[in-house]
Design an enzyme around this catalytic site. Structure first.
Site, PDB file in Angstrom:
ATOM      1  CB  VAL A 111      -0.931   0.018   1.232  1.00  0.00           C
ATOM      2  CG1 VAL A 111      -1.845   1.246   1.194  1.00  0.00           C
ATOM      3  CG2 VAL A 111      -1.757  -1.257   1.300  1.00  0.00           C
ATOM      4  CB  CYS A 112       1.066   4.216   0.411  1.00  0.00           C
ATOM      5  SG  CYS A 112       1.436   5.973   0.352  1.00  0.00           S
TER       6      CYS A 112
END
Length: 327
Positions: A111-112
């Site tokens: 994520v990210c």
């Protein structure tokens, strides 16, 4: 389903992690377990098993050391690597652990800026991937072996999935829940968390209004607002230039200089977003929606959807409208 539903979900923790990158997907996965009665075994771990401090100052206490779960990282395990400021100067031991043990997991999710950790560990070479919009150029420059998608909110390439920034981790987690438990469960979890229905992975990270800068001059700002409020209107360059009291040529140059995009692209994005909302929230037919969004014909709207989202309006509605709309 192309993969076996994970029994273990191991979330990697480190100092400087973004707390929402952790809690967003975890809430989705735990919610799915509550709905179905078949919970995922969600565990958190840091290198040494000691508490970590998130980028926002929260302290998270892991369930143990990463080494404690190594033996369970098999085909029925999901490894979730969040992002955060801690990825900028990551512990080499963490990268080494990922390089050695992550390939054994049935699913690998970042994520990210967690994508930078996967990249450093050599896990994204030759694959499509994404990360937070502010870091896509950096990821592409630092790791030219990766096919970086700068626009999508998440990308799935084989058993490795990468999500863009923060809340897109929720979208990706909902996609995984749908794969494991079906669409109805994913929508139930989405409603419980009060998030808008699961967005397709190839949806842009920004809405048209966010992706384009706000114009400096008031006449151009007024035009941006008019486009957003009247997608069904004549939004040709000539008509918009007349509203701004500029010549079409001057208007087009000024609009792009101040917003970073052309009037035509801005109008197209706004119309697609408006049509998406109507398909998701209203009972109107495709023909009626195409007129309300300024397309004129369903075929024109279909072409815009395929170009922007990779799917037609009818399929989009089937996939992303609530099963039991309240209106």
């Amino acid at each position: 389903m192309t993969q076996q539903r994970p029994e273990l979900v191991l979330v990697v923790l480190f100092d400087g992690v973004q707390s929402l990158d952790v809690t967003g997907p975890v809430e989705v996965l735990s919610g799915a377990g509550y709905v179905t009665g078949r919970p995922y075994d969600i565990r958190t771990a840091s290198l040494d098993g000691t508490p970590i401090r998130t980028s926002s100052g929260l302290t998270l206490t892991p369930d143990g050391r990463l080494a404690d779960f190594t033996a369970r990282l098999g085909p029925t395990a999901m490894l979730l690597v969040p992002g955060g400021t801690g990825t900028r100067d990551s512990d080499p031991r963490l990268v080494d652990w990922l390089r050695e043990h992550a390939p054994g997991a049935g699913r690998i999710v970042s994520v990210c800026t967690g994508a930078f950790l996967l990249a450093a560990a050599g896990l994204l070479g030759g694959r499509r991937a994404t990360t937070h919009w502010n870091f896509t150029d950096r990821l592409a420059r630092k790791h030219p072996e990766i096919d970086v998608d700068p626009d999508s909110i998440y990308v799935r390439d084989g058993k490795i999935s990468t999500a863009a920034g923060v809340t897109s981790g929720i979208d990706l987690a909902l996609a995984l829940v749908e794969e494991d438990h079906g669409r109805e469960t994913a929508l139930t979890v989405a409603r419980h968390l009060v998030v808008f229905l699961r967005r397709p992975g190839n949806q842009a990270q920004f809405s048209a209004q966010l992706s384009a800068q706000t114009a400096v001059r008031e006449p151009l700002r007024d035009v941006q607002q008019y486009i957003s409020e009247h997608p069904q209107a004549d939004l040709s360059v000539e008509a918009l230039a007349a509203r701004a009291r500029l010549s079409p040529r001057h208007f087009a140059r000024a609009f792009q200089a101040e917003t970073g995009t052309t009037p035509g692209r801005y109008v197209e994005r706004v119309r697609v977003e408006h049509a998406r909302r109507l398909l998701e929230d209203s009972p109107q037919g495709v023909e009626c929606i195409s007129r309300a969004c300024g397309y004129g014909t369903p075929e024109a709207m279909r072409r815009a959807f395929v170009k922007t989202l990779g799917t037609g309006p009818a399929e989009y509605r089937r996939r992303f409208r609530p099963l039991n709309p309240s209106h």
